[in-house]
Design a protein around this motif. Structure first.
Motif, short mmCIF file in Angstrom:
data_model
loop_
_atom_site.label_atom_id
_atom_site.label_comp_id
_atom_site.label_asym_id
_atom_site.label_seq_id
_atom_site.Cartn_x
_atom_site.Cartn_y
_atom_site.Cartn_z
N HIS A 171 0.84 4.05 -2.97
CA HIS A 171 0.44 5.43 -2.64
C HIS A 171 1.64 6.27 -2.22
O HIS A 171 1.51 7.14 -1.36
CB HIS A 171 -0.61 5.40 -1.53
CG HIS A 171 -1.85 4.66 -1.87
ND1 HIS A 171 -2.79 5.15 -2.73
CD2 HIS A 171 -2.29 3.43 -1.50
CE1 HIS A 171 -3.77 4.27 -2.87
NE2 HIS A 171 -3.48 3.22 -2.13
N GLU A 209 1.20 10.08 -1.93
CA GLU A 209 0.08 10.57 -1.13
C GLU A 209 0.47 10.57 0.35
O GLU A 209 0.32 9.57 1.04
CB GLU A 209 -1.14 9.68 -1.35
CG GLU A 209 -1.60 9.62 -2.79
CD GLU A 209 -2.67 8.57 -3.02
OE1 GLU A 209 -3.28 8.11 -2.04
OE2 GLU A 209 -2.88 8.21 -4.17
N ARG A 249 0.84 -1.21 0.00
CA ARG A 249 0.00 0.00 0.00
C ARG A 249 0.87 1.26 0.00
O ARG A 249 0.57 2.23 -0.69
CB ARG A 249 -0.91 -0.02 1.22
CG ARG A 249 -1.95 1.07 1.20
CD ARG A 249 -2.96 0.86 2.32
NE ARG A 249 -3.21 2.16 2.90
CZ ARG A 249 -3.36 2.39 4.18
NH1 ARG A 249 -3.29 1.43 5.04
NH2 ARG A 249 -3.60 3.61 4.61
N ARG A 261 -1.08 7.41 7.61
CA ARG A 261 -2.08 6.59 8.29
C ARG A 261 -1.78 5.09 8.23
O ARG A 261 -2.65 4.29 8.51
CB ARG A 261 -3.46 6.83 7.67
CG ARG A 261 -4.10 8.09 8.19
CD ARG A 261 -5.53 8.20 7.73
NE ARG A 261 -5.60 9.30 6.78
CZ ARG A 261 -6.06 9.22 5.54
NH1 ARG A 261 -6.54 8.11 5.09
NH2 ARG A 261 -6.07 10.26 4.76
N THR A 281 -2.03 9.17 3.07
CA THR A 281 -2.13 7.71 3.13
C THR A 281 -0.92 7.12 3.84
O THR A 281 -1.06 6.21 4.65
CB THR A 281 -2.25 7.13 1.70
OG1 THR A 281 -3.36 7.74 1.04
CG2 THR A 281 -2.47 5.64 1.73
#
Length: 159
Positions: free
Chosen positions: A52, A55, A48, A61, A58
């Motif tokens: 991303h 970003e 992930r 988190r 993202t």
């Protein structure tokens, strides 16, 4: 930021009675320990992060915390060194040595990828990361209402 205000943010009034405070603290501790010892669990998070990589929200988190991945780099590197020394001096079984070395190398690889992706993002997008760091530092935690101007601003940026 002064130590007193930082402690007030981490230990709000009535923290010892707050179930949310205890659950959040135990969850963060468990995630950091898991990331340090068994980074393999976070392969999905690594994928992930790579998907991303441009970003910052993202990346900020991710459930496997960045501190846990840095600790994994250190712990598994030290484990690899200790394993090599033990294999040389004590003559550990070859299969056991290979399995433990593979485990350490896999954890190091996953943590290194996450570390590089986050570091690259922080270097390329410092303004976005500055905003995220401000929100993380000043946002009211554990469900308490904002009490200062910085907390109100951080809460507005968070939404």
């Amino acid at each position: 930021m002064r130590l007193g205000s930082r402690l007030h943010g981490e230990f709000p009034p009535g923290w010892w009675r707050s179930a949310r405070w205890w659950i959040t603290g135990v969850r963060e501790l468990a995630l950091n320990i898991t990331a340090a010892v068994a980074t393999v669990v976070f392969v999905g998070e690594m994928m992930r992060a790579v998907r991303h990589r441009d970003e910052p929200r993202t990346l900020a988190r991710m459930s496997g915390t960045f501190e846990g991945h840095v600790a994994s780099l250190l712990v598994n590197s030290a484990g690899l060194v200790v394993l090599a020394i033990m294999a040389i001096e004590d003559g550990l079984h070859v299969v056991l040595t290979a399995l433990l070395a593979g485990w350490c190398l896999l954890n190091i690889a996953i943590s290194a990828i996450v570390f590089v992706v986050v570091a690259r993002s922080r270097i390329r997008q410092p303004a976005a990361w500055a905003e995220l760091d401000f929100v993380e530092q000043h946002a009211p935690k554990y469900g308490r209402p904002p009490q200062t101007i910085e907390e109100y601003r951080a809460q507005q940026l968070q939404e």
